[in-house]
Design a protein around this motif. Structure first.
Motif, PDB file in Angstrom:
ATOM      1  N   GLY A  86       0.817  -1.207   0.000  1.00 19.12           N
ATOM      2  CA  GLY A  86       0.000   0.000   0.000  1.00 19.12           C
ATOM      3  C   GLY A  86       0.850   1.257   0.000  1.00 19.12           C
ATOM      4  O   GLY A  86       0.539   2.244  -0.675  1.00 19.12           O
ATOM      5  N   ARG A  87       1.944   1.221   0.728  1.00 18.87           N
ATOM      6  CA  ARG A  87       2.836   2.385   0.792  1.00 18.87           C
ATOM      7  C   ARG A  87       3.458   2.653  -0.575  1.00 18.87           C
ATOM      8  O   ARG A  87       3.530   3.797  -1.033  1.00 18.87           O
ATOM      9  N   GLN A  88       3.912   1.579  -1.234  1.00 17.43           N
ATOM     10  CA  GLN A  88       4.504   1.732  -2.555  1.00 17.43           C
ATOM     11  C   GLN A  88       3.467   2.256  -3.550  1.00 17.43           C
ATOM     12  O   GLN A  88       3.780   3.075  -4.412  1.00 17.43           O
ATOM     13  N   MET A  89       2.242   1.778  -3.424  1.00 19.23           N
ATOM     14  CA  MET A  89       1.168   2.243  -4.308  1.00 19.23           C
ATOM     15  C   MET A  89       0.919   3.733  -4.104  1.00 19.23           C
ATOM     16  O   MET A  89       0.748   4.475  -5.069  1.00 19.23           O
ATOM     17  N   ASN A  90       0.879   4.159  -2.844  1.00 20.59           N
ATOM     18  CA  ASN A  90       0.675   5.584  -2.567  1.00 20.59           C
ATOM     19  C   ASN A  90       1.809   6.422  -3.152  1.00 20.59           C
ATOM     20  O   ASN A  90       1.573   7.521  -3.653  1.00 20.59           O
ATOM     21  N   VAL A  91       3.038   5.914  -3.099  1.00 20.98           N
ATOM     22  CA  VAL A  91       4.167   6.637  -3.683  1.00 20.98           C
ATOM     23  C   VAL A  91       3.965   6.756  -5.191  1.00 20.98           C
ATOM     24  O   VAL A  91       4.168   7.834  -5.775  1.00 20.98           O
ATOM     25  N   LEU A  92       3.559   5.660  -5.835  1.00 20.33           N
ATOM     26  CA  LEU A  92       3.311   5.708  -7.278  1.00 20.33           C
ATOM     27  C   LEU A  92       2.169   6.670  -7.612  1.00 20.33           C
ATOM     28  O   LEU A  92       2.265   7.469  -8.547  1.00 20.33           O
ATOM     29  N   LEU A  93       1.078   6.591  -6.846  1.00 20.80           N
ATOM     30  CA  LEU A  93      -0.056   7.486  -7.086  1.00 20.80           C
ATOM     31  C   LEU A  93       0.356   8.941  -6.889  1.00 20.80           C
ATOM     32  O   LEU A  93      -0.097   9.832  -7.604  1.00 20.80           O
ATOM     33  N   HIS A  94       1.239   9.187  -5.946  1.00 21.10           N
ATOM     34  CA  HIS A  94       1.749  10.540  -5.703  1.00 21.10           C
ATOM     35  C   HIS A  94       2.616  10.994  -6.869  1.00 21.10           C
ATOM     36  O   HIS A  94       2.467  12.112  -7.366  1.00 21.10           O
ATOM     37  N   ARG A  95       3.536  10.118  -7.308  1.00 26.14           N
ATOM     38  CA  ARG A  95       4.452  10.474  -8.394  1.00 26.14           C
ATOM     39  C   ARG A  95       3.735  10.765  -9.703  1.00 26.14           C
ATOM     40  O   ARG A  95       4.151  11.613 -10.469  1.00 26.14           O
ATOM     41  N   TYR A  96       2.668  10.031  -9.972  1.00 27.10           N
ATOM     42  CA  TYR A  96       1.972  10.199 -11.242  1.00 27.10           C
ATOM     43  C   TYR A  96       0.789  11.157 -11.137  1.00 27.10           C
ATOM     44  O   TYR A  96      -0.046  11.214 -12.020  1.00 27.10           O
ATOM     45  N   GLY A  97       0.711  11.907 -10.043  1.00 27.42           N
ATOM     46  CA  GLY A  97      -0.216  13.025  -9.964  1.00 27.42           C
ATOM     47  C   GLY A  97      -1.622  12.731  -9.477  1.00 27.42           C
ATOM     48  O   GLY A  97      -2.516  13.554  -9.642  1.00 27.42           O
ATOM     49  N   TYR A  98      -1.854  11.580  -8.854  1.00 24.47           N
ATOM     50  CA  TYR A  98      -3.179  11.262  -8.329  1.00 24.47           C
ATOM     51  C   TYR A  98      -3.345  11.764  -6.885  1.00 24.47           C
ATOM     52  O   TYR A  98      -4.454  12.011  -6.441  1.00 24.47           O
TER      53      TYR A  98
END
Length: 179
Positions: free
Chosen positions: A16-28
């Motif tokens: 979940g933490r990695q997903m949040n980082v990805l969602l943050h990086r790609y502007g979500y």
């Protein structure tokens, strides 16, 4: 049906933490870990809901938190963004071990156990679960201690004393007759 970042991450082998980082990086998402909010792009795919739990007698409980629920289309949109980006975008803000979390994520079905910690050694998830169980047990014992102490002094000791007094009051001749 809505999904959390953890559920979305499981589908592609991320936490979940990695997903949040990805969602943050790609502007979500915008913000920082523990205090994310949806961007305009993220509002197309997710909703945030505030929760409240009040226990005024204890300071150990969080009284307010926010959850983000993502639509089923979120993962497809994120994977599309990741595939179409020539290079991964740099994070707007820097978080501790942000780059390590995404860059060194284990692929699905990895044979070695656990993700590396800050020292680079692998952490076995079973050991983490055992440690968490021990901490929960210790906290439960700490919480139960005053109740157990009160039960011991108000119930166990008086009852034991009454039983001992009854045994002492028994006629010794009754004991001799039984043998």
């Amino acid at each position: 049906m809505g999904k959390s970042a953890t559920v979305l991450g499981r589908e592609i082998g991320k936490t979940g933490r990695q997903m949040n980082v990805l969602l943050h990086r790609y502007g979500y998402l915008t913000g920082e870990p523990g205090a994310y909010s949806l961007t305009d792009k993220g509002e197309k795919y997710g909703t945030q809901e505030d929760h409240y739990r009040g226990n005024v007698r204890s300071l150990h409980y969080y009284r307010q938190w926010t959850t983000t629920i993502w639509s089923d289309e979120t993962l497809a949109a994120l994977l599309n963004d990741m595939a179409n980006a020539p290079t991964p975008p740099e994070p707007a803000e820097s978080f501790p071990d942000d780059d390590v979390t995404v860059a060194e994520a284990e692929p699905v079905g990895a044979t070695d156990r656990g993700a590396p910690d800050s020292t680079g050694t692998r952490v076995d998830p079973r050991m983490v679960a055992i440690a968490a169980a021990l901490l929960v047990g210790a906290k439960a014992a700490q919480i139960a201690a005053p109740h157990a102490q009160r039960w011991w002094s108000e119930t166990a000791v008086p009852t034991t004393s009454r039983v001992l007094k009854r045994l002492k009051r028994q006629d010794p001749s009754d004991n001799d007759a039984e043998t």
